[in-house]
Design an enzyme around this catalytic site. Structure first.
Site, PDB file in Angstrom:
ATOM      1  CE1 TYR A 235       8.144 -20.692 -13.741  1.00 48.46           C
ATOM      2  CE2 TYR A 235       8.659 -18.345 -13.620  1.00 48.46           C
ATOM      3  CZ  TYR A 235       8.554 -19.518 -14.355  1.00 48.46           C
ATOM      4  OH  TYR A 235       8.851 -19.500 -15.686  1.00 48.46           O
TER       5      TYR A 235
ATOM      6  CD  GLU B 253      10.464 -22.679 -15.981  1.00 50.04           C
ATOM      7  OE1 GLU B 253       9.590 -21.930 -16.433  1.00 50.04           O
ATOM      8  OE2 GLU B 253      10.460 -23.909 -16.166  1.00 50.04           O
TER       9      GLU B 253
END
Lengths: 297, 385
Positions: free
Chosen positions: B110, B198
Site C-alpha cells: 500500500y 494513492e
C-alpha cells in the site's frame, strides 16, 4: 486587557482597494479600529478611505508602524500576501480569504513556524475566517459589530456564522466577550485551538472560554488535552457536524470525516473525558455559560 | 475532485510509475477487440470506472483469460449499476470500462501520499500489507504502517525513500525502483495539488513493481492552477449538486425530509444537528454563502423544493454580511417563482433583522417564524409530520 487586538493595534489592510476590503474596512473604521493604511500593488501613493495606500507591506510598515495586517487578497495570491506580511515583520496576520489551496497553507505555516523558532514571534489567524474582535476596542474582520459587547467570555471558533450565533447568545445573557476569534474552517490554520486557549488562559480579562469546533481533523482533541493539563478557566465546547455523513466535505474544507477519524463522537468523548462542558444544543450556548458562571460565583 | 482510476494511471505513467499494459477505456462493446489487442495477449482485467472503492467485491472488476471471457465481462459491467460499501446505498452507473493486461503478483504493497494537518506537510503512508483498506489496517495492525514526511516544496528526500523501502523489507534488487515510485508519487501530490495520491495495491511482479490500482483526489481550492481539470465534469456531484455549485451555493443532498437553507457552513452543519436533536432528519446541507443575493436565495429554494422527499423547509439566517431584509425579499421572490407546497419555517437573526421580519409579516404568505434555532427546528420537525 484582551488577547491579540486592543485599542492600540495598528492595522494595515492588504488588498485594501478591492470591493470586499473597502466595505469591511469602512465598518472596522466606524467601529473605531485604527486602520493606518492599506496595500494594493500598483496603487501606491493614492488615498483610500482617507488612509494612505502603499505598493508593499514593507513600505506600509516603515511609514505607519503597522503591527497587524488584515488580508482580503483573492485566494490565488493570498498565501503570498501572508508571506509578505511575515517578511515585513508584522506580528499578527489575519487572513479572511477563503479558498486557499492546502499546499499553499502548508508552505506558509512552515515559514511561520520557522520564524517563531528563529525568535521572530508572528501569529497568523485564518484563513477562511471572520477575523478577530476585541469588543469596544478593535475589530479586524467581517463580523457584524453590533452583536458584541465588552465582557469576560473568550470565544474561539472554526466557523463564521456559528460564532455570531454564540456571541449573540452570550450578549443576550447580559455577558460580554473579552476577544472573539475565528480561526477558520480550513484543514491547515495559522492558529489552532490550543494556541488561542493558551492566550485566553493567560489573559486576566478572560473568565471562561467557549470553543466551537466541528468534525474533521484533530484540533479539538488537542484542545481537550491542553485543557486537562494546562487550563484552569472553565471551557465550554460545541462540536458541530454530528449529522454529517462520512466522506463528504461540508462546506469547510476542513470539515470532513476521513477514514473514520475526526468524528463527532470521538471529539465529544475527548472533551468530556478532559472535563470540558460539552453543549449539545446550539441554542443553549448562552444559557449554559451564564448558568455555570453564576453557580461558580 | 476525484479522478477515475484510468485518469490517475495516466498521471502515474507520465511520471514513469509502471502501470499495467493498457488497452484504454471503452464505452461500448464495439471498442473491445481493439482494446484487448492494445493490452497484450492476455489474460486481461476488465475494470468498471466509477468513483468508489470496493469495486471488485461488487462485481465491477473481472479477470478474463480468453477473448470471449473478456466480452462476457465487459458486457456485464458496461451499463451495470454498481453499489459498493463506499456508495452509501446508492448505485453508480458504469459508463466506462478500463481494459488492462494482467500481472503475476508476488507481493502487494500500500502506498499513498496525504496531507498531515498536524505535521503541516504531506506524508507518505506505506505498508507491506497491500490490497487491504488502510483504514482497517490502521485499526487492526497500526504497527504495519510506515510514514515519512514530504517537504511541500522540494518533495521526498532520497534518504527518506530508502528508509521506507528498507523498513518495508524490500530487497536491494527492487529498492531503487521503489524509491523512484514513492518519490514520483510525492511529486505528483505536490505538482497536481492533491489531497490524496494513492496506489493500492502496488504490486511486486516478475517484471518489478506495477501500480495495479490508483486514486487521485485534487484539492478543489487549487483547481485554478489546473485549468485542464477545472473544465472537467466533477463526477462526484449529483446533477442538483452541480447546478448548485454553478450558482455559487454549497449543496449536498442527504436522505431526510427537512430542507435547509442556511448562511455559513458551520451554522448549516449546526442547523442539521439541531434538526436531528429535535427528532427530524435534514434533507440537505445548503450554505448560501456570505455574498448571497436575492437571485441566489431564489435558486437555493428552487433546488431544495426539487427534492420530492422534502416535507418542510427551514431557513436559518444569521445576518452578518448577509442582510436579513435581503434574505426576506429573496424568499418572497422565490415563492413567486416556485410553488411552495410544504410548510416554511424562517428564523432570522442579526443584521437588519427587524426589517427582514417586517417584510415577511407584511407579505401574504403562510410563513412560520421562530426566534431561536431550537424553536425553529422543533417547528420544522412538527410541520413536516
Amino acid at each position: 486587557m484582551s488577547i491579540l487586538l486592543n485599542k492600540d493595534s495598528r492595522i494595515v489592510v492588504q488588498g485594501f482597494t478591492g470591493g470586499a476590503a473597502t466595505f469591511h474596512s469602512k465598518a472596522c473604521l466606524e467601529y473605531g479600529s485604527n486602520i493606518v493604511g492599506g496595500v494594493t500593488p500598483g496603487r501606491g501613493g493614492s488615498v483610500h478611505l482617507d488612509r494612505p495606500v502603499f505598493n508593499t507591506v514593507c513600505e506600509a510598515v516603515k511609514k505607519t508602524s503597522a503591527d497587524v495586517s488584515l488580508i482580503f487578497v483573492p485566494a490565488p495570491f493570498a498565501a503570498d500576501a501572508v508571506l509578505e506580511s511575515v517578511d515585513a515583520g508584522i506580528a499578527l496576520v489575519i487572513c479572511i480569504t477563503e479558498g486557499i489551496p492546502v499546499l499553499d497553507m502548508a508552505r506558509v505555516k512552515r515559514v511561520i513556524l520557522a520564524a517563531n523558532r528563529a525568535g521572530n514571534p508572528v501569529r497568523m489567524i485564518g484563513p477562511n475566517c471572520p477575523g478577530v474582535i476585541t469588543p469596544g476596542q478593535c475589530k479586524a474582520g467581517i463580523m457584524p459589530a453590533f452583536i458584541h459587547k465588552p465582557g469576560r467570555i473568550g470565544i474561539v471558533s472554526r466557523s463564521g456564522t456559528l460564532t455570531y450565533e454564540a456571541v449573540d447568545q452570550v450578549t443576550k445573557q447580559g455577558l460580554g466577550q473579552s476577544t472573539v476569534i475565528g480561526i477558520g474552517g480550513d484543514p491547515i490554520a495559522g492558529s489552532n485551538f490550543t494556541d488561542i486557549l493558551e492566550l485566553f488562559e493567560k489573559d486576566p480579562a478572560t473568565e471562561a472560554v467557549v470553543m466551537i469546533g466541528e468534525i474533521g481533523g484533530s484540533a479539538e482533541e488537542a484542545a481537550a488535552c491542553f485543557f486537562k493539563e494546562r487550563m484552569s478557566k472553565p471551557l465550554f465546547g460545541v462540536i458541530t457536524g454530528k449529522s454529517a455523513p462520512a466522506g463528504r466535505r461540508m462546506g469547510h474544507a476542513g470539515a470532513i470525516i476521513e477514514g473514520g477519524s475526526g468524528t463527532h463522537a470521538a471529539k465529544v468523548k475527548a472533551l468530556r473525558e478532559a472535563g470540558v462542558t460539552v453543549i449539545e444544543n446550539l441554542s443553549d450556548i448562552g444559557s449554559t455559560v451564564a448558568k455555570a458562571l453564576t453557580k461558580s460565583l | 475532485m476525484k479522478l477515475l482510476e484510468y485518469e490517475s494511471k495516466e498521471i502515474f505513467a507520465a511520471h514513469r510509475i509502471p502501470v499495467p499494459p493498457s488497452g484504454g477505456v471503452i464505452r461500448s462493446l464495439t471498442q473491445l477487440s481493439a482494446a484487448l489487442k492494445r493490452a497484450g495477449s492476455g489474460p486481461w482485467v476488465v475494470k468498471a470506472q466509477v468513483l468508489a472503492g470496493g469495486r471488485g467485491k461488487a462485481g465491477g472488476i473481472k479477470l478474463a483469460k480468453t477473448r470471449s471471457e473478456a466480452k462476457d465481462a465487459a458486457q456485464k459491467i458496461l451499463g451495470m449499476t454498481l453499489a459498493t460499501h463506499q456508495t452509501h446505498g446508492q448505485g453508480l452507473k458504469v459508463r466506462e470500462v478500463l481494459i488492462e493486461g494482467g500481472a503475476s503478483i508476488e507481493q502487494e504493497f500500500y502506498l499513498a501520499v496525504a496531507m498531515d494537518r498536524q505535521a503541516v506537510a504531506p506524508v507518505v503512508i506505506a505498508s507491506a500489507e497491500g490490497g487491504m483498506e488502510i483504514e482497517r489496517l490502521a485499526v487492526e495492525k497500526p504497527e504495519a504502517i510506515r510514514r515519512e514526511l514530504v517537504d511541500p516544496s522540494t518533495g521526498l528526500p532520497d534518504y527518506a525513500a530508502r528508509r521506507l523501502a528498507f523498513s518495508l523489507g524490500i530487497g536491494a534488487q527492487h529498492a531503487a525502483q521503489f524509491c523512484h515510485i514513492v518519490k514520483s508519487l510525492a511529486w505528483i501530490f505536490i505538482e497536481h495539488d492533491c489531497s490524496l495520491a494513492e496506489i493500492n495495491p502496488l504490486a511486486l511482479t516478475d517484471r518489478g513493481f506495477v501500480a495495479l490500482d490508483g486514486k487521485i483526489v485534487i484539492d478543489d481550492n487549487a483547481l485554478f492552477r489546473h485549468p485542464e481539470l477545472s473544465k472537467r465534469k466533477d463526477l462526484e456531484l449529483t446533477a442538483v449538486e452541480a447546478q448548485a455549485k454553478k450558482a455559487g451555493l454549497s449543496y449536498i443532498a442527504l436522505d431526510g425530509t427537512i430542507g435547509c437553507m442556511v448562511n455559513g457552513a458551520g451554522l448549516a452543519m449546526g442547523t442539521m444537528d439541531t434538526i436531528s436533536l429535535a427528532g427530524g432528519k435534514p434533507a440537505n446541507f445548503l450554505d448560501v454563502g456570505g455574498s448571497a443575493d436575492e437571485a441566489r436565495v431564489a435558486k437555493a429554494f428552487e433546488l431544495i423544493l426539487k427534492d420530492a422527499k422534502v416535507k418542510a423547509v427551514l431557513v436559518n439566517i444569521f445576518g452578518g454580511i448577509v442582510k436579513c431584509d435581503m434574505i426576506a425579499s429573496g424568499i418572497l421572490a422565490a415563492l413567486k417563482k416556485v410553488k411552495m407546497t410544504v410548510p416554511l419555517v424562517v428564523r432570522l437573526q442579526g443584521t437588519n433583522v427587524d426589517k427582514g421580519r417586517e417584510i415577511l409579516s407584511q407579505a401574504k404568505v403562510p410563513i412560520i417564524t421562530a426566534e431561536d434555532l431550537s424553536e425553529a427546528a422543533q417547528k420544522a420537525v412538527g410541520a413536516s409530520r
